[in-house]
Design a protein around this motif. Structure first.
Motif, short mmCIF file in Angstrom:
data_model
loop_
_atom_site.label_atom_id
_atom_site.label_comp_id
_atom_site.label_asym_id
_atom_site.label_seq_id
_atom_site.Cartn_x
_atom_site.Cartn_y
_atom_site.Cartn_z
N ILE A 358 -32.89 0.15 -57.87
CA ILE A 358 -32.61 0.22 -59.31
C ILE A 358 -31.15 -0.12 -59.58
CG2 ILE A 358 -32.50 1.77 -61.29
CD1 ILE A 358 -34.90 3.26 -60.08
N ALA A 359 -30.25 0.41 -58.74
CA ALA A 359 -28.81 0.16 -58.94
C ALA A 359 -28.47 -1.31 -58.78
CB ALA A 359 -28.01 1.00 -57.94
N LEU A 360 -29.08 -1.98 -57.81
CA LEU A 360 -28.79 -3.39 -57.59
C LEU A 360 -29.33 -4.28 -58.71
CD1 LEU A 360 -29.46 -3.62 -53.74
CD2 LEU A 360 -27.25 -3.67 -54.89
N CYS A 361 -30.28 -3.74 -59.46
CA CYS A 361 -30.86 -4.52 -60.57
C CYS A 361 -30.07 -4.36 -61.87
CB CYS A 361 -32.31 -4.10 -60.80
SG CYS A 361 -33.42 -4.56 -59.46
N THR A 362 -29.11 -3.45 -61.88
CA THR A 362 -28.31 -3.26 -63.09
C THR A 362 -26.99 -4.01 -63.00
OG1 THR A 362 -27.30 -1.61 -64.55
CG2 THR A 362 -27.20 -1.18 -62.20
N LYS A 363 -26.48 -4.43 -64.14
CA LYS A 363 -25.20 -5.14 -64.18
C LYS A 363 -24.04 -4.21 -64.53
CE LYS A 363 -27.31 -9.56 -65.50
NZ LYS A 363 -27.33 -10.65 -66.52
N ASP A 364 -24.36 -2.96 -64.80
CA ASP A 364 -23.35 -1.97 -65.16
C ASP A 364 -22.71 -1.42 -63.89
OD1 ASP A 364 -21.83 0.15 -66.02
OD2 ASP A 364 -23.29 0.86 -67.49
N ALA A 365 -21.45 -1.80 -63.63
CA ALA A 365 -20.77 -1.37 -62.41
C ALA A 365 -20.59 0.14 -62.38
CB ALA A 365 -19.42 -2.06 -62.29
N GLY A 366 -20.34 0.75 -63.54
CA GLY A 366 -20.16 2.19 -63.58
C GLY A 366 -21.43 2.93 -63.22
N ARG A 367 -22.55 2.48 -63.77
CA ARG A 367 -23.83 3.11 -63.44
C ARG A 367 -24.18 2.90 -61.97
NH1 ARG A 367 -28.25 5.01 -66.20
NH2 ARG A 367 -27.27 4.55 -68.19
N ARG A 368 -23.85 1.71 -61.46
CA ARG A 368 -24.13 1.43 -60.05
C ARG A 368 -23.32 2.36 -59.14
NH1 ARG A 368 -22.56 -3.99 -59.54
NH2 ARG A 368 -24.52 -4.59 -60.53
N ALA A 369 -22.06 2.61 -59.52
CA ALA A 369 -21.22 3.52 -58.74
C ALA A 369 -21.75 4.95 -58.81
CB ALA A 369 -19.78 3.46 -59.24
N GLN A 370 -22.23 5.34 -60.00
CA GLN A 370 -22.79 6.69 -60.16
C GLN A 370 -24.04 6.86 -59.31
OE1 GLN A 370 -24.70 7.93 -63.94
NE2 GLN A 370 -23.03 9.42 -64.04
N GLN A 371 -24.87 5.84 -59.26
CA GLN A 371 -26.07 5.92 -58.45
C GLN A 371 -25.75 5.90 -56.95
OE1 GLN A 371 -28.32 2.87 -61.11
NE2 GLN A 371 -29.91 4.14 -60.19
N ALA A 372 -24.62 5.29 -56.60
CA ALA A 372 -24.18 5.35 -55.21
C ALA A 372 -23.82 6.78 -54.82
CB ALA A 372 -22.99 4.42 -54.99
N ARG A 431 -15.21 0.58 -43.80
CA ARG A 431 -14.77 0.61 -45.20
C ARG A 431 -15.74 -0.06 -46.16
NH1 ARG A 431 -9.86 2.75 -45.69
NH2 ARG A 431 -8.51 2.85 -43.85
N PHE A 432 -16.52 -1.01 -45.66
CA PHE A 432 -17.46 -1.67 -46.55
C PHE A 432 -18.52 -0.70 -47.06
CE2 PHE A 432 -19.35 -1.99 -42.36
CZ PHE A 432 -20.70 -1.79 -42.59
N MET A 433 -18.74 0.40 -46.33
CA MET A 433 -19.73 1.39 -46.74
C MET A 433 -19.30 2.14 -48.01
SD MET A 433 -22.54 1.65 -45.04
CE MET A 433 -23.28 1.16 -43.49
N ALA A 434 -18.00 2.10 -48.33
CA ALA A 434 -17.51 2.77 -49.52
C ALA A 434 -17.80 1.97 -50.79
CB ALA A 434 -16.00 3.01 -49.41
N LYS A 435 -18.17 0.70 -50.65
CA LYS A 435 -18.47 -0.14 -51.81
C LYS A 435 -19.91 0.11 -52.25
CE LYS A 435 -15.25 -3.71 -50.25
NZ LYS A 435 -15.09 -5.13 -49.85
N PRO A 436 -20.14 0.35 -53.54
CA PRO A 436 -21.48 0.68 -54.02
C PRO A 436 -22.55 -0.34 -53.65
CG PRO A 436 -19.88 1.16 -55.73
CD PRO A 436 -19.14 0.45 -54.63
N VAL A 437 -22.26 -1.64 -53.81
CA VAL A 437 -23.27 -2.65 -53.52
C VAL A 437 -23.64 -2.62 -52.04
CG1 VAL A 437 -23.75 -5.13 -53.45
CG2 VAL A 437 -22.59 -4.14 -55.43
N ALA A 438 -22.64 -2.56 -51.16
CA ALA A 438 -22.90 -2.52 -49.72
C ALA A 438 -23.68 -1.27 -49.35
CB ALA A 438 -21.59 -2.58 -48.95
#
Length: 468
Positions: A358-372, A431-438
């Motif tokens: 779901i997070a990867l399907c959204t364009k909202d970076a803030g929501r993606r970070a929250q879901q991370a 460190r790449f694990m700290a990025k929401p997309v990764a």
């Protein structure tokens, strides 16, 4: 030095994961003897584990002085040390005891050689118990006398109730031509070391959950601190959340009620086949969806979990069997504890994968970070429960088969999944694990390992655990 230790420790862990995966595939093609002799019991594979243990503990001492983290990593070293001691000092084999009262003092080792016991054992009574209206044995009750010329002791032995004498364990395999077939194991030194490591892991996990400076607590506090701005449709979203909770609660009740009835009717927890495991999975997913609450932050996730719980419950209920003969070795309370712990871990990992998708399907970076953040909060108990489930399975295997680890494909893939999941907690090193997309991509990969552990092993690789 620090950089070298990091490279070697994480590199060796990655290499072990790849070797374990390859070993299960080779076992399928060439048999368990090939995989055991050329990989699991080979010197180079033992050296690879030793390299991971040494560099890993040195690296954690370089990077952290926190007692909890040091204890957690040290516990895995203790487990590996116990495994090494077991490999070097333990004995395993089989023995057949005649029902005519003839004493037996020789057993056949795994290599096919005969070895003498330091005592004699004699079968004096044997009873076969059958299920209701069935000719399939559900248990064997044997009375065995052990005699080392200094003392004679009588032992009542049954499935999941082994005989213990002079650091030897005898577990019932079955009855052939009136003779009692048993496994023989001797592991005086390695077993207690490994089990001490299991206990250390469990205590370390509990300490992490209550340590405010731990990654779990800090991530949970960040997640609680995140609040979305109020909007004019907030009331509608909350109403939708309440409807989702109502439907999910209905699905949960549809699973809990038949589970309780089956438990009462059989006298054992229903977790012996795929339909019953799926029913438990549906219950856990439904409970997670309800636990997310009535706020509007994870509405899409709750909807998806609610649908998944309802579908899983429907499939599980359609495949349930009221009465059938359960394999004798499964008639133990440890079955319910082991399977339940593993299924809860799998359900949490499934939620992290759904959340990541779901997070990867959204364009909202803030929501993606929250879901991370939510994914990380779910991943901590998932990994802890997966490790706990593996260790409970080891205790059960030790009781029923006389060895706590046998390199069965399901055991190996559960270990692979545990090693993969553990990588997500090393955000300072990776460190790449700290990025929401990764991180979200990683959660999907981790759940792919779960899917293969559950379905791939059952239908492709086989083994002792292919019944579920």
């Amino acid at each position: 030095m620090k950089s070298l230790l990091k490279t070697v420790s994480f590199g060796s862990m990655g290499a072990i994961v790849l070797v374990l995966i390859a070993a299960t595939l080779l076992e399928r093609l060439h048999g368990s003897s090939f995989a055991t002799g050329n990989i699991y019991h080979s010197g180079w594979f033992i050296a690879l584990w030793a390299l991971l243990a040494v560099t890993g503990i040195m690296y954690i001492l370089y990077t952290s002085r926190r007692a909890t983290l040091v204890m957690l990593h040290a516990s895995f070293v203790v487990i590996l040390l116990g495994a090494l001691v077991s490999f070097l000092t333990s004995k395993h084999g089989s023995i057949a005891i005649a029902n005519e009262g003839v004493p037996a003092s020789m057993f056949t080792t795994r290599d096919g050689a005969l070895e003498k016991l330091p005592f004699r054992i004699q079968l004096t009574a044997l009873e076969t118990q059958y299920g209701n209206d069935s000719e399939i044995p559900v248990d064997y009750i044997a009375t065995i006398i052990a005699d080392d010329r200094k003392e004679q002791t009588a032992h009542t032995v049954s499935l999941n109730n082994p005989m213990k004498f002079k650091d030897y364990r005898f577990c019932i395999n079955g009855v052939t031509d009136g003779n009692l077939s048993m496994t023989v194991s001797y592991d005086r030194y390695g077993r207690p070391i490994s089990f001490s490591g299991y206990l250390m892991v469990f205590v370390s996990f509990l300490m992490l959950f209550f340590d405010r400076k731990s990654g779990f607590c800090s991530t949970l506090l960040q997640l609680r601190g995140k609040r979305e701005a109020k909007s004019v449709i907030e009331g509608k979203e909350r109403s939708g959340s309440r409807n989702i909770a109502a439907r999910t609660t209905g699905a949960l009740l549809c699973v809990i009620i038949p589970t309780g009835l089956l438990w009462y009717r059989r006298g054992m927890f229903p977790a012996t086949n795929g339909a019953e495991a799926l029913m438990l999975l549906a219950a856990v997913i439904a409970a997670i969806a309800i636990a997310l609450g009535n706020n509007n932050r994870f509405t899409s996730l709750k909807r998806t979990l609610a649908v998944a719980a309802c579908i899983s419950a429907a499939i599980a209920l359609s495949g349930l069997e009221g009465e059938y003969d359960v394999q004798p070795i499964l008639r133990t309370p440890l079955l319910g504890v082991h399977v339940t712990t593993i299924i809860i871990a799998y359900a949490l990992l499934a939620c992290t994968a759904v959340n990541a998708t779901i997070a990867l399907c959204t364009k909202d970076a803030g929501r993606r970070a929250q879901q991370a953040l939510l994914g990380r909060v779910l991943l901590y108990p998932a990994t802890m429960l997966l490790a706990t489930g593996i260790f409970i399975g080891a205790v059960w295997a030790d009781i029923s088969w006389g060895r706590y680890w046998g390199w069965d494909p399901k055991e190996v893939w559960a270990l692979v999944t545990l090693l993969v999941c553990s990588a997500a907690f090393h955000t300072r090193s990776l460190r790449f694990m700290a990025k929401p997309v990764a991180f979200h991509l990683f959660c999907i990969v981790a759940f792919a390992a779960v899917l293969f552990t559950y379905f791939g092993v059952n239908y492709l690789l086989g083994g002792l655990h292919s019944y579920i």
